[in-house]
Design a protein around this motif. Structure first.
Motif, PDB file in Angstrom:
ATOM      1  N   GLN A 278      86.372 -13.181  69.896  1.00 41.95           N
ATOM      2  CA  GLN A 278      87.004 -12.061  69.191  1.00 41.95           C
ATOM      3  C   GLN A 278      88.439 -12.409  68.797  1.00 41.95           C
ATOM      4  O   GLN A 278      88.888 -12.075  67.696  1.00 41.95           O
ATOM      5  N   ALA A 279      89.147 -13.086  69.693  1.00 33.56           N
ATOM      6  CA  ALA A 279      90.533 -13.474  69.404  1.00 33.56           C
ATOM      7  C   ALA A 279      90.595 -14.472  68.257  1.00 33.56           C
ATOM      8  O   ALA A 279      91.509 -14.435  67.421  1.00 33.56           O
TER       9      ALA A 279
ATOM     10  N   ALA B  24      91.671 -15.543  62.350  1.00 34.20           N
ATOM     11  CA  ALA B  24      91.274 -15.901  60.978  1.00 34.20           C
ATOM     12  C   ALA B  24      91.619 -14.779  60.009  1.00 34.20           C
ATOM     13  O   ALA B  24      92.127 -15.018  58.902  1.00 34.20           O
ATOM     14  N   THR B  25      91.377 -13.537  60.426  1.00 35.89           N
ATOM     15  CA  THR B  25      91.711 -12.378  59.584  1.00 35.89           C
ATOM     16  C   THR B  25      93.220 -12.293  59.355  1.00 35.89           C
ATOM     17  O   THR B  25      93.683 -12.072  58.234  1.00 35.89           O
TER      18      THR B  25
ATOM     19  N   LEU C  23      98.222 -10.768  72.890  1.00 34.48           N
ATOM     20  CA  LEU C  23      97.054 -10.061  72.380  1.00 34.48           C
ATOM     21  C   LEU C  23      96.723  -8.942  73.356  1.00 34.48           C
ATOM     22  O   LEU C  23      96.446  -9.196  74.530  1.00 34.48           O
ATOM     23  N   MET C  24      96.786  -7.715  72.869  1.00 32.19           N
ATOM     24  CA  MET C  24      96.408  -6.553  73.668  1.00 32.19           C
ATOM     25  C   MET C  24      94.931  -6.262  73.440  1.00 32.19           C
ATOM     26  O   MET C  24      94.435  -6.415  72.319  1.00 32.19           O
TER      27      MET C  24
ATOM     28  N   PRO D 154      90.723  -7.204  70.422  1.00 31.75           N
ATOM     29  CA  PRO D 154      92.097  -7.715  70.439  1.00 31.75           C
ATOM     30  C   PRO D 154      92.980  -7.110  69.352  1.00 31.75           C
ATOM     31  O   PRO D 154      92.546  -6.933  68.210  1.00 31.75           O
ATOM     32  N   TYR D 155      94.222  -6.795  69.734  1.00 24.24           N
ATOM     33  CA  TYR D 155      95.261  -6.353  68.808  1.00 24.24           C
ATOM     34  C   TYR D 155      96.449  -7.299  68.957  1.00 24.24           C
ATOM     35  O   TYR D 155      96.811  -7.675  70.070  1.00 24.24           O
ATOM     36  N   ILE D 156      97.059  -7.657  67.843  1.00 23.51           N
ATOM     37  CA  ILE D 156      98.129  -8.666  67.828  1.00 23.51           C
ATOM     38  C   ILE D 156      99.487  -7.996  67.995  1.00 23.51           C
ATOM     39  O   ILE D 156      99.804  -7.035  67.284  1.00 23.51           O
ATOM     40  N   ILE D 157     100.305  -8.532  68.905  1.00 27.44           N
ATOM     41  CA  ILE D 157     101.676  -8.046  69.072  1.00 27.44           C
ATOM     42  C   ILE D 157     102.648  -9.223  68.899  1.00 27.44           C
ATOM     43  O   ILE D 157     102.232 -10.361  68.715  1.00 27.44           O
TER      44      ILE D 157
END
Length: 368
Positions: free
Chosen positions: A142-143, A148-149, A228-229, A235-238
């Motif tokens: 997932q990370a 890539a996105t 990564l939260m 995953p959400y990027i911080i």
């Protein structure tokens, strides 16, 4: 007399703390008004960061809406520029539906930021709590897909003027901020080593080799398990305020060679293959050419990491980072003796010397 002086100092300290708390409360109130968040009251508390000098606070309103407040580093000359970058880049990524915390408000006067609170669970925490190999692979896939996105979708209409540090990841940055950082902070200051003058040639050769890679993609520059939260298992990027343009492989190398996690070579290979599959949905990529460049970029990232851990340990007195120096050195030796064997002989010999010295004389446990 001494008691009176002591009490006066204590009273001054408490008064100062009360004044600072009042200022922070007022600042949070201003940010909430800017964000148009309805509330009657709110509470807040400060919490610690990893390596950043910025101040972080959690805020919760009486309607149970939670926010993160970030104040700029007081001693950083470019602190306001960094805060501007954080808001501008965060807004850009959020508008593109890239998983980042929603930026709600920015106070241009003092650089304070109001972001969505994503909770407390890092990818680092979830992967460390995984029950087996397959669970770790699932989390990291997932990370990789998220990366890539970020790199391709996030590049669309990205304005380099938002960047506060440098606009591009280039040779100058590689040499001054990574290779020389490694030699100065880690080799000389932390390890107390005298360096071969010919090492500089290998640093230049490495930077030249990496410069051959396409470098017009969005680069996070610290894409790793503690940035990564995990929100509802995704995953959400911080910490994206240092984003700029650069090569694809750098962020992948940051994630896979992360000393916080110390992934096995088998897992790294499997995830690298999944990354190539994921990025291929956006662009055409030659997998063999990509991987050939990837190992040089992974080496460059490894130099930066060791320089950073030494600097944080010695200069910033954040001694918890000392425990990651040996895993990071193992990564360095592995890269230089296996995937890049013979490519950088001076650096290869130096890395083996460093590892042997660290094993014989590891950092004292009190540093951990």
């Amino acid at each position: 007399c001494c008691r009176v002086v002591f009490m006066d100092r204590l009273h001054y300290k408490h008064s100062l703390m009360a004044k600072q708390a009042e200022q922070i409360h007022h600042l949070i109130k201003t940010l909430l008004l800017k964000s148009a968040s309805p509330y009657q009251s709110f509470t807040w508390r400060q919490f610690a960061s990893d390596g950043s000098d910025r101040q972080f606070f959690r805020c919760e309103t009486d309607r149970q809406v939670r926010f993160i407040i970030i104040l700029p580093a007081k001693l950083l000359p470019a602190a306001m520029a960094e805060a501007n970058a954080s808001f501008a880049i965060g807004r850009h990524l959020h508008e593109l539906d890239i998983p980042v915390p929603k930026p709600y408000a920015f106070d241009e006067h003092n650089g304070a930021l109001l972001f969505e609170d994503l909770g407390n669970i890092l990818l680092y925490d979830m992967a460390n709590g995984a029950a087996n190999h397959e669970e770790i692979i699932t989390i990291y896939r997932q990370a990789v897909e998220c990366l890539a996105t970020f790199q391709i979708k996030g590049r669309k209409n990205f304005n380099p003027n938002w960047c506060w540090d440098t606009r591009h990841y280039d040779r100058k940055l590689m040499l001054e901020r990574e290779s020389h950082y490694f030699s100065r902070e880690f080799c000389q200051r932390y390890m107390h080593l005298s360096l071969d003058n010919e090492l500089e040639k290998e640093f230049v050769d490495l930077a030249v080799r990496i410069s051959l890679e396409p470098a017009d993609y969005l680069l996070h520059r610290d894409y790793q398990s503690r940035n990564l939260m995990m929100v509802n298992g995704c995953p959400y990027i911080i910490d994206f305020q240092g984003a700029r343009l650069g090569p694809l492989a750098y962020d992948l190398a940051s994630l896979l060679n992360d000393p916080y996690m110390n992934l096995t070579e088998q897992v790294k290979d499997e995830l690298a293959a999944h990354y190539i599959s994921s990025i291929s949905q956006y662009i055409r990529i030659n997998s063999s050419k990509f991987m050939a460049g990837y190992y040089h970029i992974a080496l460059q990232r490894n130099l930066q990491v060791l320089g950073a851990y030494a600097y944080l340990t010695l200069t910033k007195k954040k001694q918890k980072f000392a425990q990651y120096i040996i895993p990071a050195t193992h990564n360095l030796v592995s890269l230089l003796t296996q995937k890049l064997s013979g490519s950088y002989p001076k650096l290869e010999a130096l890395s083996q010397k460093i590892l042997a010295k660290l094993i014989m004389h590891p950092p004292p446990e009190k540093l951990y």
